[in-house]
Design a protein around this motif. Sequence first.
Motif, short mmCIF file in Angstrom:
data_model
loop_
_atom_site.label_atom_id
_atom_site.label_comp_id
_atom_site.label_asym_id
_atom_site.label_seq_id
_atom_site.Cartn_x
_atom_site.Cartn_y
_atom_site.Cartn_z
N SER A 189 0.83 -1.17 -0.05
CA SER A 189 -0.07 -0.04 -0.08
C SER A 189 0.87 1.24 0.17
N SER A 190 0.07 2.39 0.04
CA SER A 190 0.79 3.54 0.19
C SER A 190 0.69 4.44 1.50
N HIS A 191 1.10 5.89 1.48
CA HIS A 191 0.75 6.02 2.79
C HIS A 191 -0.83 6.60 3.12
N GLY A 219 -3.04 4.54 3.19
CA GLY A 219 -3.59 2.97 3.25
C GLY A 219 -4.46 2.36 4.21
N HIS A 220 -5.16 3.27 5.08
CA HIS A 220 -6.12 2.58 5.90
C HIS A 220 -7.10 1.46 5.30
N ASN A 267 -0.51 -8.53 4.05
CA ASN A 267 -0.24 -6.98 3.94
C ASN A 267 1.24 -6.70 4.15
N THR A 307 1.88 -0.45 4.55
CA THR A 307 1.68 0.85 3.83
C THR A 307 3.32 1.26 3.88
N HIS A 309 -6.95 0.29 2.33
CA HIS A 309 -6.43 -1.01 1.83
C HIS A 309 -6.45 -2.06 2.91
N CYS A 310 -5.95 -1.70 4.23
CA CYS A 310 -5.59 -2.57 5.16
C CYS A 310 -7.00 -3.06 5.53
#
Length: 325
Positions: free
Chosen positions: A69-71, A73-74, A115, A118, A76-77
């Motif tokens: 993920s990216s910064h 990313g909540h 995962n 992030t 996606h998590c």
Amino acid sequence: MSSTPAPALTPEQLRDVYSRMVLIREFEEQVRRLATSGTVPGLAHLCAGQEATAVGACYFLNDDDYIASSHRGHGHCLAKGMRPDRLLAEILGKRDGYCGGRSGSMHVSDPSTGNLGTNGIVGGGISLAAGAALAARHAGGNRVAMCFFGDGALNQGIAFEVMNMASIWKLPVIFVCENNGYGEYTALEDVTAGKSLPARGEVFDIPSDILDGMDVLTVLDAAHRAIARARRGDGPSFLIFNTYRYGGHHVGDKQAYKDDDEVKQWQARDPILKLQRLLLEQQAATEEELDALRQEASRRVREAADFAKASPEPDANQLSRFVYA
């Protein structure tokens, strides 16, 4: 792109998609409140408005598939199966968080849900996903990897190096760009050359497409095709979803660079409200059922906040744990 369209979702599955999107929105609003009150250490980058890309892209992934993920990313998590309470505890830097409070928001990971983390580095998760895809290839089976990144990563060299290798080796990886129109505070068109964003993938012979990231059904279909292609061993796909973050680059961002009419136009396309209207029109849910799902999401997030606040701070004598020379 693959000719394998997403199967028609049942009313129960559509309600499940709706509940996942609502959970992310509720979670982000809770993080916003905590950040505004000074409870969140550091910056908080929220994805409210982008729920369709997170839920739609992850919906057909298996538990043992990977994401990076990216910064921001909540979402996606949560879409990949992480628990709201432990995720929020990590964001608050607490001991019961997924990484013991060490990672905070921008570097949280969870091997149990695939995962890879992030990432505070723009485009930093792209190579992680490709590496996981390569490892999955050597291990056998049909696991795939998916990486999320913003439009700012389209100008990072790592993206092109990884796409080149992924295409040559036909790695089972899906590149997902969430194009919300801004890299931090700068509009995409001010810093990104070229009329065609998909051309960045097409030049490596990667099937590439640009799609409506505010429509979760569109995201579901495109992601399903890309995942099916990767599982067959046909190689990577590049999906660009045009979406919008309703907040700033971070919670403290005043967003003076955004035009009011632009904001209103994107708010009118809210992905949650769009799915809500569809569910009602197709009689896949009643107002009462949708309200119950919203109430359940709100309850889960409130309980997550209570858990995170009550979680103890990390012990100072544990500072060197997980640190290796």
